[in-house]
Design an enzyme around this catalytic site. Sequence first.
Site, short mmCIF file in Angstrom:
data_model
loop_
_atom_site.label_atom_id
_atom_site.label_comp_id
_atom_site.label_asym_id
_atom_site.label_seq_id
_atom_site.Cartn_x
_atom_site.Cartn_y
_atom_site.Cartn_z
N SER A 86 -2.35 0.65 -4.43
CA SER A 86 -2.90 1.81 -3.73
C SER A 86 -4.26 2.23 -4.27
O SER A 86 -4.52 2.12 -5.47
CB SER A 86 -1.91 2.98 -3.88
OG SER A 86 -2.49 4.19 -3.43
N ALA A 87 -5.10 2.74 -3.38
CA ALA A 87 -6.40 3.25 -3.80
C ALA A 87 -6.28 4.64 -4.41
O ALA A 87 -7.22 5.14 -5.03
CB ALA A 87 -7.31 3.33 -2.57
N LYS A 125 -10.82 -1.02 -2.05
CA LYS A 125 -10.62 -1.87 -0.89
C LYS A 125 -11.82 -1.68 0.03
O LYS A 125 -12.30 -0.56 0.13
CB LYS A 125 -9.34 -1.48 -0.12
CG LYS A 125 -8.06 -1.53 -0.97
CD LYS A 125 -6.92 -0.83 -0.23
CE LYS A 125 -5.70 -0.71 -1.12
NZ LYS A 125 -4.59 0.04 -0.51
N ASP A 166 0.88 -1.15 0.00
CA ASP A 166 0.00 0.00 0.00
C ASP A 166 0.94 1.22 0.00
O ASP A 166 2.08 1.11 0.47
CB ASP A 166 -0.84 -0.06 1.28
CG ASP A 166 -1.64 1.18 1.50
OD1 ASP A 166 -2.48 1.49 0.66
OD2 ASP A 166 -1.41 1.87 2.52
N LEU A 167 0.51 2.34 -0.52
CA LEU A 167 1.41 3.50 -0.58
C LEU A 167 1.25 4.43 0.63
O LEU A 167 2.14 4.56 1.46
CB LEU A 167 1.17 4.27 -1.89
CG LEU A 167 2.03 5.51 -2.12
CD1 LEU A 167 3.50 5.17 -2.21
CD2 LEU A 167 1.59 6.23 -3.40
N ASP A 168 0.06 5.04 0.73
CA ASP A 168 -0.19 6.01 1.81
C ASP A 168 -0.19 5.29 3.16
O ASP A 168 -1.04 4.43 3.40
CB ASP A 168 -1.56 6.68 1.62
CG ASP A 168 -1.62 7.53 0.35
OD1 ASP A 168 -0.59 8.11 -0.01
OD2 ASP A 168 -2.69 7.61 -0.26
N THR A 219 1.43 10.19 3.77
CA THR A 219 0.56 11.19 3.14
C THR A 219 -0.75 11.37 3.91
O THR A 219 -1.52 12.27 3.59
CB THR A 219 0.22 10.77 1.70
OG1 THR A 219 0.02 9.39 1.70
CG2 THR A 219 1.31 11.14 0.73
N LYS A 230 -8.81 6.10 6.11
CA LYS A 230 -7.55 5.51 5.63
C LYS A 230 -7.80 4.32 4.71
O LYS A 230 -8.56 3.41 5.06
CB LYS A 230 -6.68 5.08 6.81
CG LYS A 230 -6.06 6.25 7.52
CD LYS A 230 -5.04 5.79 8.54
CE LYS A 230 -4.43 6.99 9.25
NZ LYS A 230 -3.60 6.58 10.38
N GLU A 259 0.02 -3.37 4.56
CA GLU A 259 -1.10 -2.43 4.65
C GLU A 259 -1.16 -1.72 6.00
O GLU A 259 -0.84 -2.30 7.02
CB GLU A 259 -2.42 -3.20 4.51
CG GLU A 259 -3.11 -3.05 3.18
CD GLU A 259 -3.64 -1.65 2.88
OE1 GLU A 259 -3.70 -0.81 3.80
OE2 GLU A 259 -4.00 -1.40 1.73
N ASP A 260 -1.62 -0.46 5.98
CA ASP A 260 -1.80 0.27 7.24
C ASP A 260 -3.27 0.46 7.58
O ASP A 260 -3.59 1.03 8.62
CB ASP A 260 -1.14 1.66 7.17
CG ASP A 260 -1.90 2.61 6.26
OD1 ASP A 260 -2.27 2.18 5.14
OD2 ASP A 260 -2.15 3.76 6.67
P1 B16 Z 1 -6.86 9.92 -3.77
P2 B16 Z 1 -3.61 3.94 -0.10
C1 B16 Z 1 -5.54 5.79 -0.13
O1 B16 Z 1 -4.24 5.38 -0.47
C2 B16 Z 1 -5.55 6.63 1.12
O2 B16 Z 1 -5.16 5.86 2.26
C3 B16 Z 1 -6.93 7.20 1.36
O3 B16 Z 1 -6.92 8.02 2.50
C4 B16 Z 1 -7.36 8.00 0.11
O4 B16 Z 1 -8.68 8.48 0.27
C5 B16 Z 1 -7.29 7.09 -1.11
O5 B16 Z 1 -5.98 6.59 -1.24
C6 B16 Z 1 -7.66 7.81 -2.38
O6 B16 Z 1 -6.71 8.80 -2.63
O7 B16 Z 1 -7.88 10.88 -3.32
O8 B16 Z 1 -5.45 10.49 -3.85
O9 B16 Z 1 -7.24 9.19 -5.04
O10 B16 Z 1 -3.51 3.90 1.40
O11 B16 Z 1 -4.51 2.89 -0.69
O12 B16 Z 1 -2.24 3.99 -0.76
MG MG Z 2 -2.77 3.16 3.29
#
Ligand code: B16
Ligand code: MG
Length: 215
Positions: free
Chosen positions: A114-115, A145, A9-11, A17, A45, A169-170
């Site tokens: 990542s989402a 997810k 996972d990235l964030d 972030t 998250k 994953e976090d």
């Molecule tokens: P965006 P991850 C997720 O990234 C974030 O944890 C989540 O807080 C955010 O809403 C989602 O990406 C969408 O991000 O608005 O930049 O498309 O944790 O899956 O890497």
């Molecule tokens: Mg994350």
Amino acid sequence: MDLRGCIFDLDGVIVDTAKYHFMAWRRLAKELGFIFTLEDNEALKGVSRMASLEILLSKGNIHVTEKEKEELAARKNGWYVEFISGMKPDEILPGSVKFLKTLRKEGILTAIGSASKNAGTILDGIGLREMFDVIIDGNKISKAKPDPEVFLRGAQEMMLSPSQCIVFEDAQAGIEAAIAGGMKCVGVGSLELLGRADLVIPDLKKITLKQLRNL
Ligand code: B16
Ligand code: MG
């Protein structure tokens, strides 16, 4: 297990972030006339942008049309993109780079799952794009997810089966996604929140391949 690939996972796992997402959502809530706390932010998250907006609006008891939702999400994203545009490599979470290098040396493939639709911007900003063999982000998937789509696509593009991959994953939604995809998963964060994972670690600083292969 026969470990061939790691999906990150990235964030919240590779880079912090979450604070920028929070700053942008809090600003939106303020404009809408209510306070959005750090505690409220936990539920966002790993959740997609539109699903995050739904959670925020229900917290503020605010009802708007679909068109207004699009506009609010775009406003939040504008601020968020502004915040992350100045990101530097020193915002990479501790242990990440060393661990990615170890994986590379051992011939284990690496992927981002990542989402976020902003994953590319972030990876370029912190200079880590070339450390990943495969990048699956919010632009490539249709189901957020806890649906396993993002991780299954990651395994597929690495040409591995889910049983050969471990997900890092976090977020609870991400742990559920890994489990639903038939993958082992490591929770990065607190045991209290991520207890469903096969292993929970505070960060990537001390993780060893031996620990992972024993999962
Ligand atoms: P965006 P991850 C997720 O990234 C974030 O944890 C989540 O807080 C955010 O809403 C989602 O990406 C969408 O991000 O608005 O930049 O498309 O944790 O899956 O890497
Ligand atoms: Mg994350």
